[in-house]
Design an enzyme around this catalytic site. Structure first.
Site, PDB file in Angstrom:
ATOM      1  N   HIS A 160    -105.952  31.483 -57.309  1.00 52.52           N
ATOM      2  CA  HIS A 160    -104.534  31.799 -57.588  1.00 52.52           C
ATOM      3  C   HIS A 160    -103.998  32.875 -56.640  1.00 52.52           C
ATOM      4  O   HIS A 160    -103.045  33.563 -56.972  1.00 52.52           O
ATOM      5  CB  HIS A 160    -104.333  32.244 -59.045  1.00 52.52           C
ATOM      6  CG  HIS A 160    -104.979  31.330 -60.040  1.00 52.52           C
ATOM      7  ND1 HIS A 160    -104.333  30.276 -60.632  1.00 52.52           N
ATOM      8  CD2 HIS A 160    -106.260  31.284 -60.513  1.00 52.52           C
ATOM      9  CE1 HIS A 160    -105.164  29.633 -61.445  1.00 52.52           C
ATOM     10  NE2 HIS A 160    -106.343  30.219 -61.378  1.00 52.52           N
ATOM     11  N   SER A 281     -91.104  38.693 -30.576  1.00 52.70           N
ATOM     12  CA  SER A 281     -89.769  38.390 -31.079  1.00 52.70           C
ATOM     13  C   SER A 281     -88.747  38.747 -30.006  1.00 52.70           C
ATOM     14  O   SER A 281     -88.975  39.651 -29.210  1.00 52.70           O
ATOM     15  CB  SER A 281     -89.517  39.201 -32.341  1.00 52.70           C
ATOM     16  OG  SER A 281     -88.141  39.412 -32.535  1.00 52.70           O
ATOM     17  N   LYS A 287     -93.045  42.947 -32.961  1.00 58.21           N
ATOM     18  CA  LYS A 287     -93.634  41.748 -33.567  1.00 58.21           C
ATOM     19  C   LYS A 287     -94.765  41.096 -32.769  1.00 58.21           C
ATOM     20  O   LYS A 287     -94.761  41.067 -31.545  1.00 58.21           O
ATOM     21  CB  LYS A 287     -92.535  40.706 -33.777  1.00 58.21           C
ATOM     22  CG  LYS A 287     -91.559  41.100 -34.843  1.00 58.21           C
ATOM     23  CD  LYS A 287     -92.143  40.957 -36.236  1.00 58.21           C
ATOM     24  CE  LYS A 287     -91.535  39.742 -36.881  1.00 58.21           C
ATOM     25  NZ  LYS A 287     -92.292  39.226 -37.951  1.00 58.21           N
ATOM     26  N   GLU A 294     -98.424  28.507 -37.675  1.00 62.85           N
ATOM     27  CA  GLU A 294     -97.249  27.978 -38.377  1.00 62.85           C
ATOM     28  C   GLU A 294     -96.970  26.527 -37.949  1.00 62.85           C
ATOM     29  O   GLU A 294     -96.582  25.691 -38.762  1.00 62.85           O
ATOM     30  CB  GLU A 294     -96.043  28.887 -38.113  1.00 62.85           C
ATOM     31  CG  GLU A 294     -96.241  30.257 -38.776  1.00 62.85           C
ATOM     32  CD  GLU A 294     -95.344  31.346 -38.205  1.00 62.85           C
ATOM     33  OE1 GLU A 294     -94.264  31.029 -37.694  1.00 62.85           O
ATOM     34  OE2 GLU A 294     -95.746  32.530 -38.275  1.00 62.85           O
TER      35      GLU A 294
END
Ligand code: ARG
Length: 462
Positions: A160, A281, A287, A294
């Site tokens: 979980h 970024s 970043k 992804e």
């Protein structure tokens, strides 16, 4: 001949094909990827026609020479594919006429594009599945290489997404080894089912020529010829199986990618990646984003989409060949390209991954992850039932939470309030490494188990 014949059917179809249908109906931009298989199958077919004396040997020889010439033209980027000839089969036949003249007309004896396309396509999937199997193996090897360094690295195991029990980072990675191993088998199984040659089924009913289907099947590398000519030209199960195997594999990689994204997030910070697999970024200078992970996570959507599309195309399709089937190839090619890219990115992510051992170990100790070990200790040492021990351990967790302590910070004196018979031997129970190494049941996370498993994996993957 006055009228220049453009298509093979221009005697029958006198009207000009509409420009838009020519563009939409043609598949040459897609199925040119089948050219090697198409030429190979045409050569074998021609050899069979010669052997059976269905076509004269001199014509057959010319055809084979011409086909080889065409292959080298395409190999060297010197072949112009033309939309007006619809697909790879007719583009090659047209070119053969240009190169060897009327002898080319003997090639299409005793076959149809219907058995031709499915033969080519099966051959392509056979070759391509081997490439995917190799890519899966490379990813499995990358996992082993990383796992070897981390059989002792303790991390929080989750259920979980809540801290559950301490596990070895290697054991976690090797879970994906097992998934990929099944993926490999899934692809191998689908190869097994596919392994029958449709060539010689012709349009749908077989042929009256005395062909030798066992010969072509064998030369093409298939186990045997297919049994039913109607099924042969309309069956696309092998494409569905391929796309299913690809979808499942992509799903596994998507789970791995998501795990990596979570473990790499600023909330967790348990793993880091080298810059080669990160992007920055355009506005936020600080970043470092794990874009490949992804993409892998998202692209499973493409693989599911292709599987869903082919299943839908096949639904309710009557016997036998229909043009609906032409779109099968774009789906398989896209599914193949997408999966190979995802496998490559997965491989590179694993290879470029670094572990923050200290943070992992610290987090493994948060969230009372040894509470089950305490309950098990009471069962084994104090002969209580598991349920009673579980309740005692729950009370201990409540106490630790209230006093803002991790379980390993609780003193023996405090512990004795929960069971008066406890002595200092109990304290080791709350050490996350001890906990991890106590899970030595077969398939469990102890570093000894994991090391043995890695040895076994290294042998089998060679
Ligand atoms: N390009 C076609 C396909 O991929 C080849 C088979 C064509 N057969 C036919 N009867 N139109 O399905």
């Amino acid at each position: 001949m006055k009228n220049k014949i453009k298509t093979v059917w221009s005697k029958r179809l006198k009207g000009k094909t509409s420009k838009s249908f020519q563009r939409i109906g043609s598949s040459i931009n897609i199925d040119q990827r089948l050219y090697k298989q198409d030429i190979f199958a045409s050569i074998i077919h021609t050899q069979m026609l010669m052997k059976q004396r269905i076509i004269p040997a001199d014509k057959g020889k010319k055809i084979i020479q011409g086909l080889k010439k065409i292959k080298s033209l395409i190999d060297n980027g010197k072949f112009i594919f033309e939309e007006k000839y619809e697909d790879i089969h007719l583009n090659i036949e047209k070119k053969l006429f240009q190169i060897i003249g009327p002898a080319a007309g003997f090639m299409h004896t005793a076959r149809s594009r219907n058995d031709q396309v499915v033969t080519d396509f099966k051959l392509w999937i056979k070759d391509s599945t081997q490439n995917i199997i190799k890519d899966i193996s490379s990813t499995m090897k990358a996992i082993i290489k990383k796992a070897e360094k981390h059989s002792d690295t303790v991390m929080p195991g989750f259920t979980h997404l809540k801290n559950a029990q301490p596990i070895s980072f290697a054991h976690y990675l090797l879970a994906y080894y097992e998934m990929l191993k099944r993926d490999k088998k899934r692809f191998e199984n689908s190869l097994n089912l596919l392994d029958e040659s449709p060539l010689g089924s012709a349009a749908l009913s077989g042929t009256s020529y005395k062909i030798d289907r066992n010969y072509t099947a064998k030369k093409l590398g298939f186990k045997k010829p297919t049994n039913n000519s109607i099924d042969s030209v309309s069956d696309r199960d092998f494409a569905i199986d391929f796309l299913y195997a690809a979808a499942v594999c992509a799903m596994h990689l998507s789970r791995l990618a998501e795990d990596f994204i979570i473990l790499n997030s600023d909330a967790y910070k348990l793993i880091e990646f080298n810059d080669s697999v990160l992007t920055g970024s355009s506005i936020m200078p600080q970043k470092k984003n794990p874009d490949p992970a992804e993409l892998i996570r998202g692209r499973v959507g493409i693989n599911y989409g292709k599987l869903n599309s082919i299943l839908t195309i096949m639904k309710g399709l009557p016997m036998s060949y229909f043009k609906d089937l032409q779109d099968d190839k774009a789906l398989v090619f896209d599914g193949y390209d997408t999966l190979r890219d995802s496998l490559t990115m997965s491989y590179e992510l694993i290879d470029n991954l670094r572990v923050s051992k200290e943070k992992m170990s610290k987090m493994a100790n948060q969230g009372f992850t040894t509470a089950t070990d305490f309950a098990d200790y009471l069962v084994k040492e104090k002969k209580l039932s598991f349920r009673e021990s579980y309740h005692i351990s729950s009370s201990l967790v409540n106490f630790a939470e209230k006093n803002n302590k991790t379980l390993d910070q609780i003193t023996l004196k405090e512990l004795k309030k929960f069971n008066k018979d406890l002595d200092k031997n109990v304290l080791k129970i709350f050490d996350v490494n001890f906990s991890m190494n106590s899970k030595n049941s077969y398939g469990g996370t102890s570093s000894n188990n994991v090391k043995k498993m890695i040895k076994k994996y290294k042998k089998e993957i060679k």
